[in-house]
Design an enzyme around this catalytic site. Structure first.
Site, PDB file in Angstrom:
ATOM      1  N   GLU A 105      -4.274  -6.072  -6.943  1.00  0.00           N
ATOM      2  CA  GLU A 105      -3.860  -6.518  -8.283  1.00  0.00           C
ATOM      3  C   GLU A 105      -4.990  -7.293  -8.967  1.00  0.00           C
ATOM      4  O   GLU A 105      -5.210  -7.161 -10.179  1.00  0.00           O
ATOM      5  CB  GLU A 105      -2.586  -7.372  -8.177  1.00  0.00           C
ATOM      6  CG  GLU A 105      -1.367  -6.533  -7.812  1.00  0.00           C
ATOM      7  CD  GLU A 105      -0.114  -7.358  -7.593  1.00  0.00           C
ATOM      8  OE1 GLU A 105       0.907  -7.083  -8.241  1.00  0.00           O
ATOM      9  OE2 GLU A 105      -0.149  -8.298  -6.768  1.00  0.00           O
ATOM     10  N   GLU A 125       3.675  -4.508  -0.465  1.00  0.00           N
ATOM     11  CA  GLU A 125       4.740  -5.516  -0.583  1.00  0.00           C
ATOM     12  C   GLU A 125       6.116  -4.997  -0.189  1.00  0.00           C
ATOM     13  O   GLU A 125       6.959  -5.745   0.315  1.00  0.00           O
ATOM     14  CB  GLU A 125       4.793  -6.062  -2.014  1.00  0.00           C
ATOM     15  CG  GLU A 125       3.648  -6.986  -2.392  1.00  0.00           C
ATOM     16  CD  GLU A 125       2.399  -6.248  -2.847  1.00  0.00           C
ATOM     17  OE1 GLU A 125       1.454  -6.919  -3.291  1.00  0.00           O
ATOM     18  OE2 GLU A 125       2.347  -5.009  -2.751  1.00  0.00           O
TER      19      GLU A 125
END
Length: 697
Positions: A105, A125
């Site tokens: 990210e 995640e």
């Protein structure tokens, strides 16, 4: 400092330095923002390169900060990315080795990205019950397209950087480095230093010819495959926002979904399992830098199902194996089974024919103990009888070289007693593999009273090499897993006497999430194994009560799948468990002989009696120091016994229910005249924690 700053020929280089994987801890995040501000303020700086020191660009969140105020303290990752996007000078992410989770990210927040070939790229995640929470679900579809991005986010699996740089029309990376990464990144940064306006991923549109139809297909597919896990479907919904909403509005919803998932029991269970797996490798009195013994060659005693499976683990890891048996026919059978297992993998294209031959070439066989003298470690996998073990270990003691590790694959017997058959108890350890040994992840490492620390450390390291989850157990009958499963099986027997059928018990616990109920499990493992243990119990612990149904079953020769009949009937060549009238009649006759009128037992009672039997015995194991921590018990059950991952293991599940409630339910079970009141006496540790309002964790 966890973020280093230097300037090279007008290019500021920010290097994250937070070993081992440059986790984005608070100090690292602050260093990144300060570095961006410093580069912005320096007129001599024309561009910025962000990279990572050592073996990773960044593995994402710093797991040492999980649950602490530092994890969410400003600057959080969203703030860091906003600072990078707002920088008036180009910021280039130089990605190598690993860019996962928040690390990816962060790279997506940079204006440009250059990567070294072979870097592992992922947003994992979902594996801890979450979605990416710092723009991953919004930015990745903008660079890779809706379909590729969604597949990556829902699976959480890593993809090589070169694949993501070469997708037609879409690419995560602007360039792949040819040669060393940092010089290539500096050259690229100099090249784009004058580019304006600076490209931002957030400004791109998500392209897909028929987005809504694809997303509906994804919802249907993912929903069917992730029944007990909310995160995968929420990944689809978050990615769908990249098509439907403006970027800032979608980011707000992404954060709301992320925060909501953090509170779910499934997420808590998955995070618990994540940390439990890492904690299991840590032994308080054995430092991580304890020297290990060299293991270049392994010997296996026994070429049966277990011995062959154990051998395959080492062959897969490139370690030569010599396998010993008493008869040539047994050796030939064992080798043929190993080859057949590998050929099945070749048929499924999980293995190449060349790899098959390479692995088989590492395997040698012998009928003579003297041929084991050069092995660095020997693992005994013979019949579960203390007399047989004594013969084997006395023979090994006579031929094995000094310093060789002597391991027993016993599942219940006393490792200290086995060690005493040798003149070197410090070299003896238990390595309890689970069947099929070449498939099951769990390895119970049984530490004897005199097991040397370097032997323990060597076996733990070796376990990693052969891709096992290693959990240390002390010495007791059955160690952690089998000692607990015995109590679970006792309760299953009592349930039959009170009115249940084997299929009702199995269906109830499988609906709870177990891979297999106790009776299907017994048929798979072989009911004669439990029979052998019970016969020993009747002599050693005459006061321990069992249902006689399992003994009656074995007296009928119904040992399970291997005999075509157990608690269920089986058709030749098939593994489908079919309800058996013979077994139903046997159970009903046994009830009648005991004078028991059957009653209707709810699925909830079945589940709680089985699971709380595990919890109570687990508490005793913990208090006795057989297990180092409650999470180790959970790892044993998650990786070796099919306990549902989304519930986190028996001890985690008990914490979720609340130990006060567990004890209260056990008291109700103790009042049942057909059950065993002594069975439901809470373990002292469980009773104490419940009274104090505390949990195992």
């Amino acid at each position: 400092m966890t973020t280093l700053y230097e300037v090279r020929d007008g290019i500021a280089v920010l290097t994250m330095s937070n070993p081992p994987v440059n986790g984005l801890g608070h100090a690292t995040r602050r260093g990144l923002v300060e570095g961006i501000d410093r580069a912005e303020a320096d007129p001599a700086v024309r561009a910025v390169v962000v990279t990572g020191a050592g073996r990773a660009f960044s593995g994402g969140a710093d797991i040492t900060e999980f649950g602490s105020p530092k994890a969410t303290a400003e600057p959080n990752l969203l703030t860091v990315i906003a600072a990078i996007e707002a920088c008036s000078k180009p910021v280039v992410a130089a990605v190598h080795s690993v860019a996962m989770g928040g690390g990816l990210e962060l790279a997506l927040g940079c204006h440009y990205r250059i990567a070294a070939p072979g870097a592992q790229i992922a947003l994992p995640e979902v594996k801890i019950g979450l979605i990416p929470g710092a723009g991953g679900t919004q930015r990745l579809p903008r660079v890779l397209g809706l379909e590729t991005a969604l597949n990556m986010i829902v699976s959480g699996e890593p993809v090589k950087s070169e694949l993501l740089a070469g997708l037609p029309g879409q690419a995560l990376f602007d360039r792949l480095a040819d040669g060393e990464l940092l010089p290539a990144a500096l050259a690229f940064a100099a090249e784009v230093a004058g580019a304006r306006p600076l490209p931002r991923v957030r400004d791109r549109k998500v392209a897909h010819p028929n987005a809504e139809a694809f997303l509906q297909f994804a919802r249907n597919t993912v929903g069917a495959m992730s029944r007990n896990f909310p995160a995968p479907l929420q990944c689809v919904e978050a990615v769908a926002l990249s098509v439907k909403l403006p970027f800032d509005a979608a980011m707000k919803r992404e954060l709301e979904i992320f925060s909501g998932l953090m509170l779910t029991p499934e997420c808590k269970a998955l995070r618990h399992a994540f940390f439990a797996e890492r904690a299991a490798s840590k032994i308080p009195d054995v430092p991580a830098d304890t020297p290990v013994r060299e293991v270049k060659r392994v010997a296996i005693i026994g070429a049966g199902t277990m011995g062959g499976g154990i051998a395959m683990n080492f062959l897969n890891a490139g370690t030569p194996v010599v396998m010993l048996e008493m008869k040539q026919e047994a050796l030939d059978r064992g080798v043929a089974t190993i080859r057949r297992n590998y050929e099945a993998q070749v048929k499924k294209r999980k293995l190449t024919p060349e790899k098959l031959e390479q692995r088989m070439a590492l395997l040698s066989t012998t009928l003579d103990y003297a041929d084991l003298k050069d092995a660095d470690m020997v693992i005994e996998a013979v019949f579960e009888d203390i007399g047989v073990k004594e013969t084997v270990f006395k023979a090994l003691d006579a031929v094995m070289k000094p310093g060789a590790i002597l391991a027993t694959n016993t599942s219940t017997l006393d490792v200290d007693r086995i060690a005493a058959f040798t003149s070197r108890p410090q070299d003896v350890i238990g390595t309890h593999f689970f069947s099929p040994a070449n498939v099951m992840k769990l390895l119970e490492v049984v530490r004897g009273r005199e097991t040397a620390k370097d032997v323990l450390q060597t076996v733990m390291q070796l376990g990693k090499k052969i891709r096992k989850t290693c959990v240390v157990s002390g010495v007791c009958d059955g160690f952690i897993g089998n000692r607990m499963i015995e109590q679970y099986s006792r309760q299953a027997g009592f349930l039959l006497e009170e009115g249940c059928t084997p299929q009702q018990v199995d269906k109830a616990i499988e609906k709870f999430g177990f891979a297999m109920g106790p009776f299907r499990m017994g048929d798979l493992a072989g009911n004669d194994v439990g029979w052998y243990i019970r016969k020993r119990r009747y002599l050693e612990k005459p006061d321990m009560r069992y249902s006689k149904t399992a003994d009656l079953l074995c007296e009928m020769g119904r040992f399970g799948q291997k005999t075509g009949a157990g608690w269920y009937d089986y058709q030749p060549g098939k593994r489908d468990a079919l309800p058996s009238k013979v077994v139903t009649d046997m159970i009903e006759a046994h009830r009648a002989a005991l004078g028991i009128t059957p009653r209707k037992v709810s699925d909830e009672e079945i589940v709680h009696r089985l699971v709380y039997a595990l919890v109570n015995e687990g508490a005793k194991i913990l208090e006795e120091g057989i297990a180092l921590r409650a999470s180790d018990i959970d790892m044993v059950y998650l990786t070796g016994y099919g306990f549902p991952l989304f519930r986190g293991g028996p001890m985690c599940y008990a914490d979720t229910v609340g130990l006060f409630n567990v004890v209260a339910t056990m008291k109700r079970f103790a009042a049942n005249p057909l059950d065993d009141a002594a069975f439901w006496q809470p373990a002292p540790l469980l009773a104490r924690l419940a009274a104090e309002g505390r949990s195992f964790s």
